[in-house]
Enzyme design. Structure first.
Site, PDB file in Angstrom:
ATOM      1  N   SER A   1      23.252 -22.415   1.244  1.00 27.62           N
ATOM      2  CA  SER A   1      23.213 -21.216   2.067  1.00 27.62           C
ATOM      3  C   SER A   1      23.019 -20.074   1.105  1.00 27.62           C
ATOM      4  CB  SER A   1      24.518 -21.068   2.832  1.00 27.62           C
ATOM      5  OG  SER A   1      24.542 -19.809   3.448  1.00 27.62           O
ATOM      6  N   ARG A   2      21.866 -19.409   1.197  1.00 30.82           N
ATOM      7  CA  ARG A   2      21.542 -18.445   0.149  1.00 30.82           C
ATOM      8  C   ARG A   2      22.200 -17.086   0.340  1.00 30.82           C
ATOM      9  NH1 ARG A   2      16.966 -21.827  -0.871  1.00 30.82           N
ATOM     10  NH2 ARG A   2      15.852 -21.349   1.033  1.00 30.82           N
ATOM     11  N   VAL A   3      22.650 -16.758   1.527  1.00 29.50           N
ATOM     12  CA  VAL A   3      23.292 -15.461   1.703  1.00 29.50           C
ATOM     13  C   VAL A   3      24.706 -15.554   2.275  1.00 29.50           C
ATOM     14  CG1 VAL A   3      21.184 -14.120   1.920  1.00 29.50           C
ATOM     15  CG2 VAL A   3      22.175 -15.161   3.949  1.00 29.50           C
TER      16      VAL A   3
ATOM     17  N   ASP B   1      16.969 -18.888   5.005  1.00 25.68           N
ATOM     18  CA  ASP B   1      17.913 -18.491   3.960  1.00 25.68           C
ATOM     19  C   ASP B   1      18.806 -19.652   3.547  1.00 25.68           C
ATOM     20  OD1 ASP B   1      17.097 -15.760   4.324  1.00 25.68           O
ATOM     21  OD2 ASP B   1      18.300 -15.776   6.148  1.00 25.68           O
TER      22      ASP B   1
END
Ligand SMILES: Nc1ncnc2c1ncn2[C@@H]1O[C@H](COP(=O)(O)OP(=O)(O)OP(=O)(O)O)[C@@H](O)[C@H]1O
Ligand SMILES: [Mg+2]
Lengths: 78, 498
Positions: free
Chosen positions: B360-362, B335
């Site tokens: 940081s995708r989430v 992620d």
């Protein structure tokens, strides 16, 4: 011809051995021939190996090994 | 003493029941470098644990019509062609539970620290990943204590954040600092070392112990001298250890250091098993190797206890090439990634995080509001600074606006530098950002920033103890508190006679 290997202790008498072969033929088929191996680690009892890779271990030596393992690892300690 | 022993033996014998032992038996037909071929084993199963003569264990990895390809867990010398092999009817299981905390174990759960290990439970090494309905979105931050990461690349509990970079760029240090920062947060940690030098792992354990982090950490180690099978199994075993805690509602952080070496061990194993090689000689299922591992990290729903596993896999690149085979694979599964650059590291920017290539995708959704309030524009500021910096290399004198931008950027870079094993509390991270916002260190040289920053943080902790406690506990900050902090920072600036 199917060959069955029976590992027996040195103390096993001829009569007992013949009886054993008899019983094995009854269970696994009349066409069985036997290869007799004498091993003092068996202590008493016998180990029977059929030609299809199954092993039936009824030796006192193995049972003692199991008992030892059970006692050493009693608490599940490794 | 003697009596109690004999009583124990008597009891054991009385309780013992004689049961015949039946098992399946095969023979070793080939043995090479930890990989063996077993012939004539009836009823073979994939993943079955096999027992070889002399108490050596292995695992069935390839099933053919008349033989089995298996890998050994121990040194290969003891297994010879013609030896007999027992089928155990079991899959490999590792000990799990609270007793492992503070311990160092190998890939199949045997203790490596010389003390006995009493296992509460055993879990299979390979377990399915949680189903979709058992998961919930990531919503709680996992503070690493590293300002550059918590502010710009925030990580949430249950996230999978890759740490990627060349050799000796501080990858392990970031993971260790994150572990050290979990003290008193209730997050349990697992450090899984794959294919590393024994001296390196010893250093890691020492660092963790010195910081008091071993109490809540398990180290799973399959070293460079262990068989490829052990190196292959180690991360899955670490995941099982983590899942025990996760299923009991705990938050867990797992570090896999590193998956490049894991892939290499798996390639070696596969080639020896005579599986067809694919790209870069890796076998066809190399993607699945890591995807099924990382899919086991999740944030469980409240109904499932609400536990989580945060994964920090580490991947080593060659000459900064993140588009190589294994790096791209792992990037696509995770992620987000923290990209460390050796150029930055060597020029003294440590941690050497390249903020442009790191994402940081989430985690953003899980960032503490107090941190969000101050970190919003950092990334943009840094990229503007980098851009302006490139321009000034052409030798032109920058105009005053650009000069100010450069100066601010320079100071920010210095503020983001952080020593190893010295994570910041959330409040201190915010203080550094306030210092940047208020321009407290604008007139200082790079060397001075470090010493003054220490004094500044001490001042802020002293002057605003109440706010510090509130921020650290709640993660929130009010406008009034913001004003108080800003004036405390200004007071330092005027009082410190910089
Ligand atoms: N923030 C830091 N400040 C000062 N020194 C650091 C910092 N981070 C790392 N180092 C030092 O840099 C060296 C390399 O760090 P580390 O072992 O973490 O890198 P690595 O990328 O994991 O290396 P390898 O490729 O060998 O695994 C170590 O000696 C470490 O002490
Ligand atoms: Mg490292």
């Amino acid at each position: 011809m199917r060959v069955c290997r029976i590992t027996v202790p040195p103390v096993m008498t001829e009569d007992t051995y013949r009886m054993l072969c008899e019983k094995a033929r009854k269970k696994f088929g009349a066409d069985l021939t036997f290869e007799r191996v004498v091993d003092d680690r068996v202590i008493a009892g016998f180990i029977l190996e059929t030609d299809d890779g199954m092993v039936y271990d009824l030796s006192v030596g193995t049972q003692l090994e199991l008992l030892k393992k059970k006692m050493v690892y009693e608490e599940d300690a490794i | 003493m003697n009596e109690s022993i004999s009583a124990f033996l008597k009891k054991q014998l009385q309780e013992y029941s004689f049961a015949p032992v039946t098992y399946r038996k095969g023979t070793v037909s080939r043995s090479a470098d930890g990989v063996v071929t077993v012939a004539n084993l009836p009823g073979r199963r994939y993943g079955e644990l096999l027992e070889f003569e002399g108490g050596v264990f292995g695992m069935a990895m390839d099933l053919y019509e008349d033989n089995v390809g298996a890998v050994l867990f121990d040194t290969a010398e003891s297994v010879r062609a013609g030896d007999s092999v027992k089928g155990t009817d079991q899959v490999l299981e590792v000990p799990v539970g609270e007793n492992l905390l503070g311990r160092v174990v190998d890939a199949i759960g045997r203790p490596l620290d010389g003390k006995p290990l009493i296992a509460q439970e055993y879990y299979p090494v390979e377990r399915p990943a949680p189903a979709i309905i058992d998961r919930r979105p990531v919503d709680t931050p996992l503070q690493t204590g590293i300002l550059a990461i918590d502010s710009m690349i925030p990580i949430g509990r249950g996230q999978r954040e890759l740490i990627i970079g060349d050799r000796q760029t501080g990858k392990t240090t970031i993971a260790l600092d994150s572990i050290i920062n979990q003290k008193e947060t209730g997050v349990l940690c697992i450090y899984c070392a794959i294919g590393q030098k024994a001296s390196t792992v010893a250093g890691v354990i020492e660092t963790l112990a010195a910081a008091g982090a071993m109490e809540y950490t398990v180290v799973v180690n399959a070293g460079a001298s262990d068989s490829p099978a052990m190196q292959y199994l180690a991360p899955y075993a670490a995941a099982s250890v983590a899942e025990y805690f996760e299923e009991r509602g705990k938050d867990v952080l797992v570090v896999y250091d590193d998956l490049s070496k894991h892939a290499v061990a798996y390639r070696m194993m596969s080639l020896l098993l005579l599986r067809p090689p694919g790209r870069e000689a890796y076998p066809g299922d190399i993607f699945y190797l890591h995807s099924r591992l990382l899919e086991r990290s999740a944030c469980l729903s409240k109904a499932k206890g609400g536990g989580s596993i945060t994964a920090m896999p580490i991947v080593e690149t060659m000459a900064g090439n993140i588009s190589a085979y294994i790096p791209t694979n792992v990037i696509s599964i995770t992620d987000g990634q923290i990209f460390l650059e050796s150029g930055l590291f060597l020029s003294g920017v440590r941690p050497a995080v390249n903020t442009g290539l790191s994402v940081s995708r989430v985690g953003r959704a899980a960032q503490y509001p107090a941190m969000k309030a101050y970190s919003g524009t950092l990334r943009i500021e840094l990229s503007q600074y980098r851009e302006a910096e490139i321009f000034t290399r052409f030798g032109s004198d920058p105009d005053p606006v650009t000069a100010k931008l450069l100066k601010r950027g320079d100071t920010l870079i210095n503020l983001l530098k952080q020593d190893k094993s010295s994570p910041y509390s959330l409040f201190n991270e915010i203080c550094v950002l306030i210092a940047h916002q208020e321009g407290v260190f604008m007139d200082l040289s790079a060397g001075d920033v470090k010493t003054h920053l220490k004094a500044f943080l001490a001042h802020m902790n002293r002057a605003c103890t109440d706010i510090a406690n509130a921020v650290n506990q709640t993660g929130k900050i009010t406008d009034e508190q913001k004003n108080d902090l800003a004036s405390a920072a200004d007071a330092f600036e005027s009082g410190a006679a910089l």
